[in-house]
Design an enzyme around this catalytic site. Sequence first.
Site, PDB file in Angstrom:
ATOM      1  CB  SER A  34      -0.986  -0.004   1.172  1.00 30.91           C
ATOM      2  OG  SER A  34      -0.307  -0.120   2.387  1.00 30.91           O
ATOM      3  CD  GLU A  55      -0.574  -0.683  12.853  1.00 35.79           C
ATOM      4  OE1 GLU A  55      -0.924  -1.172  13.956  1.00 35.79           O
ATOM      5  OE2 GLU A  55      -0.924  -1.176  11.759  1.00 35.79           O
TER       6      GLU A  55
END
Lengths: 308, 270
Positions: A34, A55
């Site tokens: 992405s 994350e």
Amino acid sequence: MAKVSCRKAFTAKLLELARENDKIYAVATDSRGSVTIGKFAEEFPTRFIECGIAEQNAVGVASGLAKDGNNVFVTGPACFLAARAFEQVKVDVAYNKTNVKIVGVSSGVSYGPLGGTHTSLHDYASMRALANMLVLAPSDNIQTEYLTEYLAKTHQPTYMRMGRGDVESVYEAGESFEIGKAKQVYDGTDITIIACGETVIVAKKAAEKLKEQGISARVLDMFTIKPLDTESVVKAAKETKGIITLEEHSIYGGLGEAVTHVVSELAPTKVKILGFPDEEVKIGNSKELFEHYGLTPENVASEAKKLL
Amino acid sequence: MDLKKIAFDRRLEVLDMVYSKKSGHIGGSMSCMDILTSLYYCVMDVQKIKEHHEDRDRFILSKGHCSEALYTVLADCGFYDKAELDTYTRFGTKFAEHPTKGINGIEIATGALGHGLSAGVGMAISLKNRKSDAHVYVLMGDGEQAEGSIWEAAMAASKFELDNLTMIIDRNRLQISGSTEDVMPLDNLAEKYQAFGCHVITCDGHKYKELLPALKERKAKQPTVVVANTVKGYGSSIMANKADWHHNIPNAEEYEQLKSDLTKKGLEVE
């Protein structure tokens, strides 16, 4: 005009810079597709740190890499980096003043069909509120390349966000910019449109429509959300009859409120904030959502006329 | 070098800081002190750390609330003047209740739990990439183990085969609300880290003959975890194994008793 996505412009430029500078690291969150950072991963396997779908750890690891003298770009969808990892951005990046660049891609409503879990319409607000953070929103591929090069040479905690789709270039190749200074796309005397990110092209087209109707609109590309270019805002407030702000963000806490803050303190004038209202965003693609929420050249032109 | 005496001297300094400034986390500072003194007086090359040498060992206090323990050790090792600690938690000081940046010897500011290990992983990756022999030590609390980010970082430490990283857990079995096993059970902690691919050693966190070899142990291509069994509030029956002393401030009477207990305990021969 060429149509290139900012994320592709970013990754191509980062790869080029990493060839010259072995302190550049890229940290990923199962997002190489992405982000379009696969080539970097292949060419620099030891400087491409794949953290998986984690994350929080990715941003923390980046801070540790930066503390050892590296210039670290954490890449991934803005919706996760600016929300799931926000405490790490606050503590490990902003508070610790580490040389970490959080690069959120597919921001705003780029992932519109994926629903509300994948929007990032809060990130200007949250990142602006962190001391030490530079907040950037490039408007096209040319500006993205310029900013990427700037970030590769500076030690500065940063949040830079960009969309997913191809966007028309606002600038010609070779254009230069100054961090913290708005780029004037058009000069104008009747009204000012201040935009950032991928709404700059919308503002530019709105100004062209207004010109056909005899209205002279100034367009400012406020690609540095923070620190905000106070001088250009005050100048616009004094030299034109009102300001319209345009952003792919909630009307709360973003560019519009930043501009309003400046004018209400230094040069009161009429301001109309165009962005996403305080409601659950409808499902749809970017184009449909921009149309539904009035982020179109037609609506901007019509709102501009109301301020005159 | 009498490490035990050094550690009790530092505990006495912590007591004075906490009592005089009415702030701090005394219980955990007492439990982790022997780990800190082992590292700073016997395991790490402190001179290199002082010089900010690029190949210095790194220490991260992920359980940042025990900053006063680290501050006293750093002062005693000459990172700054001991008198500077008089400003601890006072207006405008750099010595907050959690390690702040800008203090000589503090690699990274911590205090929000579950952050230190990720930073340590990043440092260890970079050191390995540039073929440095420096080692990274991250000291975590046991209550802190409930933070999910720690397990994200542990997975990464194992994936990147960080044999230059040692995670130490101050396993005192108490956190602010009570027993770790009541708040969020952690038992089989060693097995958990083993399952994550780490080399795990369990030891008595107050016995140097166990602690020192554990902190020096390395295993190729695996990060090391030292589960150090400790006593919260170690050194006095007033506070030992009592959750309230996570951040209790002693009253005048308690202060005198603690001072006397810690002084005596420091002189005991094992």
